[in-house]
Design a protein around this motif. Structure first.
Motif, mmCIF file in Angstrom:
data_model
loop_
_atom_site.group_PDB
_atom_site.id
_atom_site.type_symbol
_atom_site.label_atom_id
_atom_site.label_comp_id
_atom_site.label_asym_id
_atom_site.label_seq_id
_atom_site.Cartn_x
_atom_site.Cartn_y
_atom_site.Cartn_z
ATOM 1 N N LEU A 57 51.262 46.971 29.836
ATOM 2 C CA LEU A 57 52.000 45.959 30.592
ATOM 3 C C LEU A 57 51.588 44.527 30.256
ATOM 4 C CD1 LEU A 57 51.896 47.735 34.071
ATOM 5 C CD2 LEU A 57 53.859 47.587 32.518
ATOM 6 N N GLN A 58 50.366 44.347 29.742
ATOM 7 C CA GLN A 58 49.852 43.011 29.417
ATOM 8 C C GLN A 58 50.020 42.037 30.595
ATOM 9 O OE1 GLN A 58 48.326 41.949 26.349
ATOM 10 N NE2 GLN A 58 48.172 44.169 26.134
ATOM 11 N N PRO A 59 49.470 42.372 31.759
ATOM 12 C CA PRO A 59 49.582 41.478 32.918
ATOM 13 C C PRO A 59 48.733 40.220 32.732
ATOM 14 C CG PRO A 59 48.019 43.215 33.399
ATOM 15 C CD PRO A 59 48.605 43.542 32.051
ATOM 16 N N ASP A 60 48.962 39.235 33.581
ATOM 17 C CA ASP A 60 48.113 38.047 33.571
ATOM 18 C C ASP A 60 46.782 38.334 34.260
ATOM 19 O OD1 ASP A 60 50.135 36.237 32.429
ATOM 20 O OD2 ASP A 60 51.164 36.534 34.345
ATOM 21 N N LEU A 61 46.857 39.079 35.379
ATOM 22 C CA LEU A 61 45.682 39.387 36.178
ATOM 23 C C LEU A 61 45.601 40.884 36.438
ATOM 24 C CD1 LEU A 61 46.038 36.689 39.026
ATOM 25 C CD2 LEU A 61 44.809 36.433 36.861
ATOM 26 N N VAL A 62 44.389 41.424 36.420
ATOM 27 C CA VAL A 62 44.139 42.785 36.892
ATOM 28 C C VAL A 62 43.219 42.672 38.101
ATOM 29 C CG1 VAL A 62 43.148 45.037 36.403
ATOM 30 C CG2 VAL A 62 44.378 43.808 34.607
ATOM 31 N N VAL A 63 43.678 43.165 39.242
ATOM 32 C CA VAL A 63 42.871 43.188 40.462
ATOM 33 C C VAL A 63 42.309 44.596 40.591
ATOM 34 C CG1 VAL A 63 42.851 42.848 42.959
ATOM 35 C CG2 VAL A 63 44.298 41.398 41.511
ATOM 36 N N MET A 64 40.986 44.715 40.471
ATOM 37 C CA MET A 64 40.352 46.002 40.246
ATOM 38 C C MET A 64 39.364 46.352 41.355
ATOM 39 S SD MET A 64 40.011 48.249 37.446
ATOM 40 C CE MET A 64 40.140 47.254 35.974
ATOM 41 N N ASP A 65 39.528 47.544 41.932
ATOM 42 C CA ASP A 65 38.517 48.069 42.843
ATOM 43 C C ASP A 65 37.281 48.444 42.024
ATOM 44 O OD1 ASP A 65 37.318 48.988 45.165
ATOM 45 O OD2 ASP A 65 38.249 50.965 45.036
ATOM 46 N N MET A 66 36.131 48.491 42.671
ATOM 47 C CA MET A 66 34.897 48.763 41.937
ATOM 48 C C MET A 66 34.603 50.250 41.826
ATOM 49 S SD MET A 66 31.141 47.060 42.440
ATOM 50 C CE MET A 66 31.751 45.512 41.786
ATOM 51 N N GLU A 67 34.698 50.971 42.935
ATOM 52 C CA GLU A 67 34.366 52.394 42.954
ATOM 53 C C GLU A 67 35.645 53.221 42.892
ATOM 54 O OE1 GLU A 67 31.471 53.639 42.654
ATOM 55 O OE2 GLU A 67 30.293 51.816 42.920
ATOM 56 N N MET A 68 35.847 53.928 41.771
ATOM 57 C CA MET A 68 37.025 54.775 41.589
ATOM 58 C C MET A 68 36.652 56.005 40.781
ATOM 59 S SD MET A 68 40.097 52.045 40.779
ATOM 60 C CE MET A 68 39.180 51.240 39.460
ATOM 61 N N PRO A 69 37.440 57.080 40.899
ATOM 62 C CA PRO A 69 37.176 58.273 40.097
ATOM 63 C C PRO A 69 37.609 58.083 38.645
ATOM 64 C CG PRO A 69 39.171 58.570 41.389
ATOM 65 C CD PRO A 69 38.571 57.262 41.827
ATOM 66 N N VAL A 70 37.211 59.020 37.807
ATOM 67 C CA VAL A 70 37.565 59.088 36.382
ATOM 68 C C VAL A 70 36.863 57.987 35.584
ATOM 69 C CG1 VAL A 70 39.398 59.221 34.649
ATOM 70 C CG2 VAL A 70 39.820 60.091 36.980
ATOM 71 N N MET A 71 37.117 56.742 35.951
ATOM 72 C CA MET A 71 36.446 55.595 35.342
ATOM 73 C C MET A 71 36.291 54.524 36.408
ATOM 74 S SD MET A 71 37.668 53.098 32.180
ATOM 75 C CE MET A 71 37.348 54.261 30.869
ATOM 76 N N THR A 72 35.079 54.017 36.604
ATOM 77 C CA THR A 72 34.853 53.021 37.648
ATOM 78 C C THR A 72 35.521 51.691 37.282
ATOM 79 O OG1 THR A 72 32.815 52.100 36.716
ATOM 80 C CG2 THR A 72 32.613 54.057 38.125
ATOM 81 N N GLY A 73 35.634 50.819 38.275
ATOM 82 C CA GLY A 73 36.204 49.510 38.027
ATOM 83 C C GLY A 73 35.378 48.685 37.065
ATOM 84 N N ILE A 74 34.048 48.787 37.157
ATOM 85 C CA ILE A 74 33.175 48.051 36.248
ATOM 86 C C ILE A 74 33.379 48.533 34.813
ATOM 87 C CG2 ILE A 74 30.777 47.743 35.554
ATOM 88 C CD1 ILE A 74 31.514 45.924 37.801
ATOM 89 N N GLU A 75 33.448 49.852 34.621
ATOM 90 C CA GLU A 75 33.670 50.396 33.281
ATOM 91 C C GLU A 75 35.025 49.958 32.733
ATOM 92 O OE1 GLU A 75 31.099 54.559 33.777
ATOM 93 O OE2 GLU A 75 33.223 54.484 34.331
ATOM 94 N N ALA A 76 36.044 50.016 33.588
ATOM 95 C CA ALA A 76 37.382 49.627 33.156
ATOM 96 C C ALA A 76 37.453 48.131 32.855
ATOM 97 C CB ALA A 76 38.402 49.989 34.235
ATOM 98 N N ALA A 77 36.813 47.326 33.693
ATOM 99 C CA ALA A 77 36.801 45.882 33.462
ATOM 100 C C ALA A 77 36.146 45.557 32.125
ATOM 101 C CB ALA A 77 36.067 45.183 34.599
ATOM 102 N N LYS A 78 35.059 46.246 31.804
ATOM 103 C CA LYS A 78 34.360 46.009 30.542
ATOM 104 C C LYS A 78 35.277 46.274 29.358
ATOM 105 C CE LYS A 78 29.933 47.033 28.273
ATOM 106 N NZ LYS A 78 30.427 47.312 26.927
ATOM 107 N N VAL A 79 36.041 47.360 29.416
ATOM 108 C CA VAL A 79 36.971 47.686 28.328
ATOM 109 C C VAL A 79 38.051 46.617 28.206
ATOM 110 C CG1 VAL A 79 38.700 49.329 27.522
ATOM 111 C CG2 VAL A 79 36.548 50.167 28.493
ATOM 112 N N ILE A 80 38.629 46.236 29.333
ATOM 113 C CA ILE A 80 39.703 45.239 29.310
ATOM 114 C C ILE A 80 39.196 43.904 28.786
ATOM 115 C CG2 ILE A 80 41.278 43.886 30.766
ATOM 116 C CD1 ILE A 80 41.539 46.400 32.547
#
Length: 234
Positions: A57-80
Motif C-alpha cells: 500500500l505504501q502508506p505515509d504513516l504506519v500506526v503500530m501496536d507493540m505486542e502482537m502475535p506472529v511478529m511483534t510491532g518492534i520487529e515489524a517496525a524494524k523491517v519497515i
C-alpha cells in the motif's frame, strides 16, 4: 508543494493501522477516517501482515501496536524502517516502560504514543508526524529526555558527535534547542521569526550532520550534550 497535514489539500495522509485487537483497531479506523485530511488505507492484525501491507500500500504513516502475535510491532517496525524508508512508523501502545520507549526511539520510529490519548490528541499527533515532526505522548517526553541525559541511550559515538558538532550552524543549534523543548515547527518558526519550511530545513540539515534519524534523537543529543534541558515531568 503539497502539505500532507493540511486539511485543505486534495490528498489526505494515508494511514495503515496494525493492531491485533480488532475492536480497538476498527474504532480507531472509524475515527481517523472521519478526518478530511486523514485516510485509513489498510488494517492488519499482526506485524508480519503489517509489513506485507506496508509494502503493497505504501502508506505515509504506519500506526503500530507493540505486542502482537506472529511478529511483534518492534520487529515489524524494524523491517519497515530498514526496507521502506519513505514510510513513517508510529508506535501506539499501552506500554510506558522506559526501556521499550528508549529501544523504539533508538531504532528510529517516528513517534511513540500511549493508547489513553483522546481522539483529538491522536489526530494532532498523526498530523505532526506527517509534517516530519516526531510525536511522543506528553507524559513520556520528560522521562525520555531525562533518561537520555543520564546516558541511557546513545545514537552516535562521542567521537562522531564531536566531529559533527562544529558543522552545525548557529541557526541549526538554536532550532535544535527548541526541538528539545518539545516545540513544533510552527512554534519554532514563531520563536525564531522564520518560516516553518526554513525550520524543517534546519532540522533536516542538522539531523544529516549528526547522523541521526528523528527529531527526538536530536532532542536527546542536545540534552545529553548539555545544550538543552529536558521538559519538566511534573
Amino acid at each position: 508543494m503539497t502539505n500532507a497535514a493540511d486539511p485543505t489539500t486534495a490528498r489526505p495522509t494515508r494511514v495503515l493501522l496494525v493492531d491485533d485487537t480488532a475492536l480497538f483497531r476498527r474504532a480507531i479506523a472509524t475515527l481517523v477516517d472521519a478526518q478530511p485530511d486523514l485516510e485509513v488505507v489498510g488494517q492488519a492484525d499482526n506485524g508480519l501482515e503489517g509489513v506485507e501491507q506496508a509494502r503493497r500500500l505504501q502508506p505515509d504513516l504506519v500506526v503500530m501496536d507493540m505486542e502482537m502475535p506472529v511478529m511483534t510491532g518492534i520487529e515489524a517496525a524494524k523491517v519497515i524502517l530498514e526496507q521502506l524508508p519513505g514510510i513513517k512508523v508510529i508506535m501506539l501502545t499501552v506500554c510506558d516502560d522506559d526501556e521499550r520507549l528508549l529501544g523504539a526511539i533508538r531504532m528510529g520510529v517516528h513517534g511513540y504514543l500511549l493508547k489513553d490519548l483522546h481522539p483529538e490528541e491522536l489526530f494532532a499527533m498523526l498530523r505532526s508526524a506527517a509534517r516530519d515532526e516526531t510525536p511522543v505522548s506528553p507524559q513520556l517526553v520528560g522521562r525520555l529526555l531525562a533518561e537520555l541525559r543520564g546516558g541511557g541511550a546513545r545514537h552516535t559515538s562521542p567521537a562522531t558527535a564531536q566531529a559533527a558538532e562544529p558543522q552545525l550552524s548557529q541557526r541549526e543549534m538554536d532550532t535544535l534547542k527548541l526541538v528539545a523543548r518539545g516545540m513544533s515547527n510552527r512554534e519554532i518558526g514563531r520563536a525564531l521569526s522564520i518560516t516553518e519550511g526554513t525550520v524543517k530545513n534546519h532540522v533536516h540539515n542538522a539531523l544529516h550532520k549528526l547522523g541521526l534519524d528523528t527529531r527526538i534523537q536530536a532532542a536527546a543529543y542536545m540534552v545529553r550534550s548539555g545544550y538543552a534541558e529536558p521538559p519538566r515531568t511534573d
